[in-house]
Every structure is written in structure tokens, then in C-alpha cells.
Enzyme design. Sequence first.
Site, mmCIF file in Angstrom:
data_model
loop_
_atom_site.group_PDB
_atom_site.id
_atom_site.type_symbol
_atom_site.label_atom_id
_atom_site.label_comp_id
_atom_site.label_asym_id
_atom_site.label_seq_id
_atom_site.Cartn_x
_atom_site.Cartn_y
_atom_site.Cartn_z
ATOM 1 N N CYS A 121 0.599 -1.288 0.095
ATOM 2 C CA CYS A 121 0.047 -0.096 0.016
ATOM 3 C C CYS A 121 0.835 1.380 -0.056
ATOM 4 C CB CYS A 121 -0.720 -0.030 1.246
ATOM 5 S SG CYS A 121 -1.753 1.477 1.623
ATOM 6 N N CYS B 95 0.284 3.960 2.798
ATOM 7 C CA CYS B 95 0.546 3.175 3.988
ATOM 8 C C CYS B 95 2.005 3.454 4.221
ATOM 9 C CB CYS B 95 0.482 1.551 4.039
ATOM 10 S SG CYS B 95 -1.254 1.128 3.979
#
Length: 100
Positions: free
Chosen positions: A17, A20
Site C-alpha cells: 500500500c 501506508c
Amino acid sequence: MASSPLPVLVDLWAPWCGPCRAAAPVLEAVGRAQAGRLVVLKLNTDENPEAASSLGVQGIPTFVLYARGREVARRSGAMPRAELERWVTEAQGGSASMRM
């Protein structure tokens, strides 16, 4: 988390991600700045899908803030440091001890 005397900020993330990965240094900085006042935990949703599911996480990154063992706030999406700090402070009722 229920036994922590400090607020606990959980970051639900995954290695693939992009947002992230962008949030990781922000969380590290907040964790260092708030050492002794806030616990920051990271939960890899790929390695712990049952935990993410039980928390009802539908997108990552998701940040869940706990106080005295209870969820007090939740937010999805990466944030700049100042915004994350403000969110944590406001979720705790704006107490001076949580100011970052």
C-alpha cells in the site's frame, strides 16, 4: 490495549500500500514525540486478515485510536503529521497532556 494506561493508536497497513508506506515515517515521528504519552502499534493486514476483519477495516491505511480499552476514533487515509496530531488530540477531548 485494554490494559494500557496510555492511549493506543493502531495503524492498519500492508506492505504493498503506497499511502501506508507514506504514512510510516509520520507515525514513527509521532510515536517518538509522544513516547510515554501514546503507544503507536502497526498491524499488517496481510499477515493478520482476521484482526482487520474483526475490526471492520475496509480500506488501508486505517488508524484506530483506543483509550482505556475502548475505540474512541477511527480514520482512513494517510495524513500529514500536523493533521494526525490534531486528530489524536481532538479525539482525546483536546487535553493538554495529549498535545503534540
